[in-house]
Design an enzyme around this catalytic site. Sequence first.
Site, PDB file in Angstrom:
ATOM      1  N   ASN A   6      64.975  39.203  63.705  1.00 14.03           N
ATOM      2  CA  ASN A   6      65.474  39.091  62.334  1.00 14.03           C
ATOM      3  C   ASN A   6      65.005  37.804  61.678  1.00 14.03           C
ATOM      4  O   ASN A   6      64.120  37.817  60.833  1.00 14.03           O
ATOM      5  CB  ASN A   6      67.010  39.170  62.336  1.00 14.03           C
ATOM      6  CG  ASN A   6      67.573  39.476  60.957  1.00 14.03           C
ATOM      7  OD1 ASN A   6      67.090  38.997  59.942  1.00 14.03           O
ATOM      8  ND2 ASN A   6      68.610  40.288  60.919  1.00 14.03           N
ATOM      9  N   ASP A   7      65.579  36.688  62.077  1.00 13.06           N
ATOM     10  CA  ASP A   7      65.290  35.424  61.413  1.00 13.06           C
ATOM     11  C   ASP A   7      63.826  35.003  61.541  1.00 13.06           C
ATOM     12  O   ASP A   7      63.292  34.357  60.643  1.00 13.06           O
ATOM     13  CB  ASP A   7      66.194  34.327  61.980  1.00 13.06           C
ATOM     14  CG  ASP A   7      67.663  34.694  61.860  1.00 13.06           C
ATOM     15  OD1 ASP A   7      68.073  35.129  60.770  1.00 13.06           O
ATOM     16  OD2 ASP A   7      68.390  34.577  62.860  1.00 13.06           O
ATOM     17  N   VAL A   8      63.178  35.376  62.646  1.00 14.12           N
ATOM     18  CA  VAL A   8      61.803  34.922  62.886  1.00 14.12           C
ATOM     19  C   VAL A   8      60.782  35.692  62.055  1.00 14.12           C
ATOM     20  O   VAL A   8      59.585  35.379  62.101  1.00 14.12           O
ATOM     21  CB  VAL A   8      61.442  35.011  64.383  1.00 14.12           C
ATOM     22  CG1 VAL A   8      62.325  34.105  65.202  1.00 14.12           C
ATOM     23  CG2 VAL A   8      61.515  36.447  64.886  1.00 14.12           C
ATOM     24  N   VAL A   9      61.224  36.719  61.278  1.00 14.18           N
ATOM     25  CA  VAL A   9      60.306  37.459  60.404  1.00 14.18           C
ATOM     26  C   VAL A   9      60.798  37.410  58.956  1.00 14.18           C
ATOM     27  O   VAL A   9      60.323  38.176  58.114  1.00 14.18           O
ATOM     28  CB  VAL A   9      60.157  38.930  60.859  1.00 14.18           C
ATOM     29  CG1 VAL A   9      59.497  39.004  62.225  1.00 14.18           C
ATOM     30  CG2 VAL A   9      61.504  39.658  60.874  1.00 14.18           C
ATOM     31  N   ALA A  31      71.212  33.751  62.566  1.00 17.16           N
ATOM     32  CA  ALA A  31      71.382  32.638  61.635  1.00 17.16           C
ATOM     33  C   ALA A  31      72.381  32.967  60.526  1.00 17.16           C
ATOM     34  O   ALA A  31      72.759  32.096  59.749  1.00 17.16           O
ATOM     35  CB  ALA A  31      70.040  32.255  61.003  1.00 17.16           C
TER      36      ALA A  31
END
Length: 464
Positions: free
Chosen positions: A390-393, A431
Site C-alpha cells: 500500500n504505502d510503498v506504491v 501508515a
Amino acid sequence: MLSLIYLTGSVTFIVGLKMLSNPATARRGNAVAAAGMTLAILGTIFLYEHNGRHLRNYGWITAGLLIGGVIGFLSAKRVKMTAMPEMVSLFNGMGGACAALISVVEFNHMIRAFSGGVEIDHLQLLIVFAGLIIGAVSFAGSVIAWGKLNGNIKDITFGGQHIFNISLLAVMLILSVYVIAAQPPFTGILFALILLLSLVYGVFFVLPIGGADMPVVISLLNSFTGVAAACGGFLYNNPVMLTGGILVGSAGSILTILMCKAMNRSLKNVLIGSFGGTHGGGTAKEQGAYKEISNADMAVVLAYAHKVMIVPGYGLAVAQAQHACHELENLLEARGVEVRYAIHPVAGRMPGHMNVLLAEADVPYEKLLEMEQANGQFNTTDVVLVLGANDVVNPAAKKDPASPIYGMPILEVENARMVVVNKRSMKPGYAGIENDLFFQPKTSMLFGDAKHVLQQLVAEIAQI
C-alpha cells in the site's frame, strides 16, 4: 586452545555474515555462524580459566542452555512468516536484556572489589554503564516494537515528547558520568536509577513510532544490541563476543542508514525518538470512484501480456500466498510472459521481509528487482499486480507535500500500462492514509484474500 576456538568463532561470524548477503548461500551462512557460536560457548564453558579457576555451576549453566534452547527452537519452528518481524524484535530484545544483566553483575563485582580496597578502572566502569544503558534501551524498545507489530500496543504521542526524551537521555548520561568520576561514594542506588531511566527511555523512544517506519526501528534496535554485546566482550576480554557484537552493531547501523534513505527520513529524528510518529495529514480530498476487475478479466489480461511485474506486500504475507504467487509466475512464464518482482526496501514489517517470504516459495533471486531497478522497468511493463502493498506504491509520497509519507521513495507502478491492486478492502495501509493510486484511471481493484485470488487466477489462466 581457547584462543584458537575464539579465533575460529570470530572467523565463522564474518564468513557467515558474508554468505548471508546472497540468498543462494544465506541458509548455509546462518549454519556456519551458528556452528561458530556453539563452539565458542562450549569452549568458554569447559576451557575458560580466570585466576587459576574454571567455571562452576555446570548444572545451572546446562539448565539455562536447555531451557533457552528449547524455547528458541520451538518459537522459531512454529512462528508464521507474518509474525517473523515481531519474533525477530522480541529475540533482539532478549539480547539487549542479557547485555544489561552483564553490566548489573559486573557492577556488583566492582562494588565488592572497591569495598575490599581495590581501585576501580574508570574505563571498565564506563563500559559497564554503556552496556547497561544501551542494552536496557534495546530491551525495552524491542518489547514495545514487538507489541506494536502484533497490534497490542498503539502509537502514543504527547506534547513535548522530544524534550522529554532528550531530557531523559541527558539525565542518564549526567548520572553515569557522576558515578564514574566520583567512585567514592560508590552507590548502587544511582546505578539502579540509571537502569530504570534507560528502560523508561526505551519505552518512550519507540512508542510514537508507527506507519511504514517500523523496519528502520527494528534495524536500529538490532544495532543497539550488537553494541551492548560488544561492551560485554570488552569487560570479559572475550574476542569472539567482541567480534560478534561489533558485526551486529555495524551491520545494523549500516542497514539503518540504508532504511532511512529508502524512507527519506533523518537519522537524527530516529535518535530523538520521533521517527515515523503520527503526522498531521493534509486536508481530506475527494478521490472520485475506483473501478474493479473480475478474476476472469484479470486472467485474460495476464495471459496475453508480454511483461508482468508483481509487487509483494504485507497482505501477501498475511494470506501466506507466496507459493500461489510462484505458481502463477511459473504458469505465466510457460506461456511466454516475462515475470519479475519489484521489492521495496521497507515492504512488510522488517528489512528483507519480502525477500525471505519469496525465497520460502523458491522464487529465483534474479527475478527480485530492487526499487531502483524496478522503477526503470515500469514504463515497459504491461501489467503491475500489487499484492497487499500500500504505502510503498502511493504516489502521494511524490506529489502531495501535505501527506505524512511525502518524500519517501516509492515503487513508481503508475508508470506501467495497467495497474491491478489486490486488497481485502479499501481500508488504508499501515501508515493510516488513503492511497491515491487506487483512484487513477489505469488502476483496477481486485478484492479478496491474496491466496484465494491467486489460486483463482491460476485456474482461469489454465483454461485459456
